[in-house]
Design a protein around this motif. Structure first.
Motif, PDB file in Angstrom:
ATOM      1  N   ASP A   1       0.913  -1.341  -0.082  1.00 40.28           N
ATOM      2  CA  ASP A   1       0.077   0.123  -0.083  1.00 40.28           C
ATOM      3  C   ASP A   1       0.881   1.309  -0.050  1.00 40.28           C
ATOM      4  OD1 ASP A   1      -2.457   1.406   0.621  1.00 40.28           O
ATOM      5  OD2 ASP A   1      -1.232   2.074   2.300  1.00 40.28           O
ATOM      6  N   PRO A   2       0.718   2.284  -0.812  1.00 38.99           N
ATOM      7  CA  PRO A   2       1.653   3.255  -1.283  1.00 38.99           C
ATOM      8  C   PRO A   2       1.800   4.124   0.283  1.00 38.99           C
ATOM      9  CG  PRO A   2       0.183   2.912  -3.147  1.00 38.99           C
ATOM     10  CD  PRO A   2      -0.285   2.201  -2.100  1.00 38.99           C
ATOM     11  N   PHE A   3       0.556   4.453   0.720  1.00 39.30           N
ATOM     12  CA  PHE A   3       0.352   5.458   1.968  1.00 39.30           C
ATOM     13  C   PHE A   3       1.293   4.686   3.169  1.00 39.30           C
ATOM     14  CE2 PHE A   3      -0.846   8.003   5.455  1.00 39.30           C
ATOM     15  CZ  PHE A   3      -0.826   9.011   4.907  1.00 39.30           C
ATOM     16  N   ALA A   4       0.809   3.312   3.305  1.00 37.58           N
ATOM     17  CA  ALA A   4       1.554   2.470   4.375  1.00 37.58           C
ATOM     18  C   ALA A   4       2.984   2.435   4.110  1.00 37.58           C
ATOM     19  CB  ALA A   4       1.002   0.945   4.254  1.00 37.58           C
ATOM     20  N   ALA A   5       3.579   2.300   2.810  1.00 36.06           N
ATOM     21  CA  ALA A   5       5.000   2.373   2.596  1.00 36.06           C
ATOM     22  C   ALA A   5       5.683   3.675   3.131  1.00 36.06           C
ATOM     23  CB  ALA A   5       5.229   1.996   1.147  1.00 36.06           C
ATOM     24  N   GLY A   6       5.042   4.746   2.856  1.00 35.94           N
ATOM     25  CA  GLY A   6       5.243   6.120   3.127  1.00 35.94           C
ATOM     26  C   GLY A   6       5.573   6.250   4.667  1.00 35.94           C
ATOM     27  N   LYS A   7       4.434   5.822   5.381  1.00 36.71           N
ATOM     28  CA  LYS A   7       4.550   5.774   6.970  1.00 36.71           C
ATOM     29  C   LYS A   7       5.515   5.107   7.304  1.00 36.71           C
ATOM     30  CE  LYS A   7       1.969   7.486   9.261  1.00 36.71           C
ATOM     31  NZ  LYS A   7       1.920   8.686   9.801  1.00 36.71           N
ATOM     32  N   VAL A   8       6.119   4.020   6.693  1.00 36.98           N
ATOM     33  CA  VAL A   8       7.158   3.284   7.284  1.00 36.98           C
ATOM     34  C   VAL A   8       8.576   4.178   6.940  1.00 36.98           C
ATOM     35  CG1 VAL A   8       8.897   1.264   6.593  1.00 36.98           C
ATOM     36  CG2 VAL A   8       6.216   0.888   6.733  1.00 36.98           C
ATOM     37  N   MET A   9       8.426   4.818   5.954  1.00 36.77           N
ATOM     38  CA  MET A   9       9.726   5.742   5.647  1.00 36.77           C
ATOM     39  C   MET A   9       9.766   6.933   6.465  1.00 36.77           C
ATOM     40  SD  MET A   9      11.203   4.082   3.562  1.00 36.77           S
ATOM     41  CE  MET A   9      12.822   4.902   3.221  1.00 36.77           C
TER      42      MET A   9
END
Ligand SMILES: N[C@@H](CCC(=O)N[C@@H](CS)C(=O)NCC(=O)O)C(=O)O
Length: 206
Positions: free
Chosen positions: A82-90
């Motif tokens: 999920d793009p948003f979840a990936a951004g949250k990890v970063m």
């Protein structure tokens, strides 16, 4: 074959080694302590470790190396799809790296090289760490992994950043970073048993 340059005493070298184990990629370790010599700077422009060599080309910075490895070997994924979840990890990774690890690192000269850090710096480090801890505690999910139910990049940065930062904070400024963060403490214990991480730890000791 990927060559991994650096030393196991480096938390970011160890992180990159654990990541290579997670990805199941073959690699060769080349012992290379930090240096400002020209041939070293070709591999790592700031003279830091780790760096990698792939087909005669070089790359430094653990996050850059992660980006390359994740694209080259997408499975097992270290970021959510999920793009948003990936951004949250970063987002979490960046705060852990910049607002915890890099802040605590200001105390490294005292612990490693016996060069005392000024009281003013120590007070600033304490204040900045308190702010950083408040920030990251808002972002940790710990269910049971740093960013949710799946192991990934945030776990690697958690283990290797808090390992060093926790030791520096305790020994140089007398602060227990995880005293009020039992969920991150529990995560650290879980991560220590992860086969990739346990193998890096065992090989560092041997
Ligand atoms: N931002 C870099 C940090 C790497 C780093 O700080 N490496 C340390 C060892 S853990 C180093 O080589 N220090 C030697 C120096 O600064 O000259 C990364 O993520 O790879």
């Amino acid at each position: 074959m990927i060559k991994l340059y650096g030393l196991l005493m480096s938390n970011y070298y160890s992180l990159t080694k654990a990541l290579l184990f997670e990805k199941g990629l073959e690699f060769e370790e080349v012992k290379a302590p930090p240096s400002q010599k020209d041939d070293y700077l070709r591999r790592s422009p700031m003279g830091k470790m780790p760096s990698i060599e792939v087909d005669g080309q070089f790359m430094s910075e653990s996050l850059a190396i992660f980006t390359y490895l994740e694209r080259r070997c997408p499975e097992p994924a270290m970021l959510p799809s999920d793009p948003f979840a990936a951004g949250k990890v970063m987002e979490l990774v960046n705060h852990v790296k910049l607002d915890i690890e890099l802040v605590a690192r200001r105390c490294l000269p005292e612990l490693l090289f016996g060069k005392p850090v000024s009281d003013e710096t120590k007070e600033q480090v304490k204040a900045d760490l308190a702010k950083g801890m408040k920030a990251v505690s808002r972002l940790y999910v710990c269910d049971p992994y740093a960013a949710g139910t799946e192991f990934g990049l945030a776990d690697l940065y958690t283990f290797y950043s808090f390992g060093l930062a926790g030791m520096l904070a305790k020994q140089v400024v007398g602060v227990d970073l995880l005293a009020d963060q039992p969920q991150i403490g529990g995560l650290m214990e879980l991560l220590a048993k992860r086969p990739s991480i346990a193998r890096v730890t065992a090989e560092s000791a041997g």
